[in-house]
Design an enzyme around this catalytic site. Structure first.
Site, mmCIF file in Angstrom:
data_model
loop_
_atom_site.group_PDB
_atom_site.id
_atom_site.type_symbol
_atom_site.label_atom_id
_atom_site.label_comp_id
_atom_site.label_asym_id
_atom_site.label_seq_id
_atom_site.Cartn_x
_atom_site.Cartn_y
_atom_site.Cartn_z
ATOM 1 N N GLU A 286 3.396 31.694 -6.002
ATOM 2 C CA GLU A 286 2.271 31.471 -6.913
ATOM 3 C C GLU A 286 2.489 32.203 -8.236
ATOM 4 O OE1 GLU A 286 -2.587 32.289 -6.927
ATOM 5 O OE2 GLU A 286 -1.266 33.423 -5.593
ATOM 6 N N LYS A 350 -4.891 24.387 -8.462
ATOM 7 C CA LYS A 350 -5.719 25.042 -7.449
ATOM 8 C C LYS A 350 -7.172 24.639 -7.638
ATOM 9 C CE LYS A 350 -6.629 29.537 -5.318
ATOM 10 N NZ LYS A 350 -6.403 30.993 -5.382
ATOM 11 N N CYS A 403 -2.441 30.162 -2.657
ATOM 12 C CA CYS A 403 -3.055 31.421 -2.229
ATOM 13 C C CYS A 403 -4.002 31.202 -1.061
ATOM 14 C CB CYS A 403 -3.744 32.087 -3.420
ATOM 15 S SG CYS A 403 -4.261 33.788 -3.116
#
Length: 529
Positions: A286, A350, A403
């Site tokens: 990430e 995301k 994440c």
């Protein structure tokens, strides 16, 4: 046992609160990295006995009658979440000069709020409380509902749900493919609380028999699943997972850009490990790219020159949209796919952002009083609107989760419906070598079992690794290692995937426990009449 239970039932005042707190804190030993699941057979019986004694005067109001049960559950939850989530404070110490003031709010505030779920669980259980196995079913029902709500309520935070305590190793993870995490939560509480019945000679045998049968079914199904041969048509994908281990104090430092990017390129360009072929997919963590690709087209050209035909790089990177001005530009925490021509051929943003980490809620108001985003990086992120599968070499499809998106079982189950591989990129460097990264990796393992899909995971400082569809770790890198691993990833055929709506079986199990508890109350009333 009767003497012990009697003493716990009769506890009062601060001693009762302390017993609940310690029982909750002890329960954390069932979670990664400790995996001492036997602690659950102590924590939940203590909780059940405390609820046996959670009574109020008959003259009390409705809320007054429920207050003792709520207090027991809240203190139990506060102990559990404080002992299990203290490490989130580590993120605030990366820039201690700016954020150390917020440490008590994070370390204490999050457990204080999450404890309300368990207070609700014990109130719900107490409303259906009876004797014998009925009260154990009531406890399983209450926690089953509370843990289900924790998945999605107030944006959701299903970290360390109770069900993980019953899944310390792949052998004991397989049942989740049938009942889901929702069902596993309720079943785990039901079994863990069964020793509370040892205090009653009348119900002792029934409780032990039920717990033993469920444990045997749980382990037996795991043994059956792990002994099954791979299905026909199973495919393979050669994957390289890169773990650059960048210190957070250097990650966003412009002076470190070239070194960080150079380490990523060097690790990616190394010859294949012994016994492995050239990787078809290279995975970076990430926000691993330390700049915007729009500012550095030369970096894309360098990646294209490193890759050969048949290779693809998937990298965590910040993606921007807008004219570059502060107010007109949106930034996204993304995964980008880069081909051998040095072109970004696909990207996924995301969707489920971390409040106060990746964005500041009510930013216009809070920034005026001096508050700002705490940990994620130099900009606020905007949430993506669509998650889609990215095509990989060999005709396979992968769905990226960035994440902590991987901890949401419903989100993963729905979004991988047409995928072959789950990709998880993360940066757990904020939390150092604490239980946090181990807990995060465990939850990614369980997503593999739930969906029947392999997981490849790249983390900045670890734990990076690959997990097969049965939750077995194929290979992994230790925390803080700067290295790569090459993995021959097994990819099952899509037809092997379960088709039931996510949570249907689990919610049915939770409801069944509620019916058992209600039936116990009805039977007791009939006998008393």
């Amino acid at each position: 046992m009767e003497r012990l239970s009697g003493r716990i039932i009769l506890l009062w005042g601060w001693r009762r609160s302390l017993a609940a707190f310690l029982a909750g804190a002890l329960l954390v030993l069932t979670q990664a990295p400790y995996d001492f699941f036997a602690a659950g057979f102590v924590s939940f019986p203590v909780l059940a006995w405390l609820l046996d004694g959670a009574t109020a005067p008959t003259s009390a109001s409705v809320l007054g009658r429920l207050r003792p049960a709520f207090a027991v559950g809240w203190w139990f939850g506060f102990g559990y979440f404080l002992a299990g989530l203290w490490w989130i404070g580590s993120a605030l110490l990366v820039e201690a000069d700016s954020f150390a003031w917020a440490l008590p709010f994070a370390v204490l505030g999050v457990p204080i709020l999450l404890a309300f779920y368990y207070g609700f669980a014990t109130v719900l259980a107490r409303l259906l409380w009876s004797d014998g196995i009925g009260r154990i079913a009531a406890l399983a029902f209450g926690f089953g509902v509370a843990e289900w709500l924790r998945i999605f309520l107030f944006t959701g935070f299903p970290w360390n749900e109770i069900g993980y305590a019953a899944m310390p190793v792949p052998l004991l993870m397989q049942s989740v493919s049938v009942v889901g995490l929702i069902g596993m939560n309720a079943l785990a509480v039901f079994v863990f609380a069964m020793p509370a019945m040892l205090s009653s000679a009348r119900h002792r045998r029934a409780g032990l028999a039920v717990a033993a049968i469920l444990c045997l079914l749980h382990a037996g199904f795991g043994l059956y699943q792990l002994s099954r041969p791979a299905g026909d048509g199973e495919r393979r994908l050669a994957v390289r997972i890169v773990q650059p281990s960048v210190d957070m104090s250097q990650k966003w430092n412009p002076a470190e850009e070239e070194r960080v990017f150079g380490d990523l390129m060097r690790l990616s360009a190394e010859p294949p490990a012994a016994g492995h072929t050239k990787p078809q997919l290279i995975l970076w963590p990430e926000t691993s790219v330390p700049f915007l690709f729009t500012d550095r087209p030369d970096a894309l050209a360098a990646i294209g020159a490193m890759l050969t035909d048949g290779q693809m790089l998937m990298a965590g990177a910040v993606r921007s949209e807008g004219d570059g001005s502060q107010r007109a530009t949106l930034y996204y925490n993304s995964v980008v796919a880069i081909d051998a021509g040095g072109e970004i051929v696909d990207a996924v943003d995301k969707i489920h952002l971390v409040p106060f980490g990746e964005y500041l809620p009510f930013a216009d108001v809070l920034e005026r009083i001096g508050l700002k985003q705490l940990v994620a990086g130099p900009m606020n992120f905007a949430a993506g609107t669509l998650r889609k599968a990215i095509a990989l070499p060999g005709g396979l499809l992968s769905t990226p989760f960035i994440c902590y998106e991987i901890i949401f079982p419903d989100l993963v189950a729905i979004d991988v419906a047409s995928s072959d591989i789950i990709v998880n990129v993360t940066n757990d460097a904020w939390f150092g070598n604490t239980p946090g990264p181990y807990q995060h990796f465990r939850q990614a393992q369980v997503r593999a079992v739930e969906t029947g899909l392999p997981v490849v995971r790249a983390a900045n400082t670890g734990i990076s690794g690959a997990v097969d569809p049965n939750g077995r770790v194929i290979d992994a890198l230790a925390i803080d290692a700067r290295a790569f691993i090459d993995v021959d990833l097994p990819v099952p055929v899509r037809a092997s995937r379960q088709t039931l709506p996510y949570g249907a079986v689990g919610l049915a199990i939770v409801g069944l426990f509620g019916l058992i508890a209600a039936a116990s109350i009805a039977i007791r009333r009939i006998k008393s009449n």
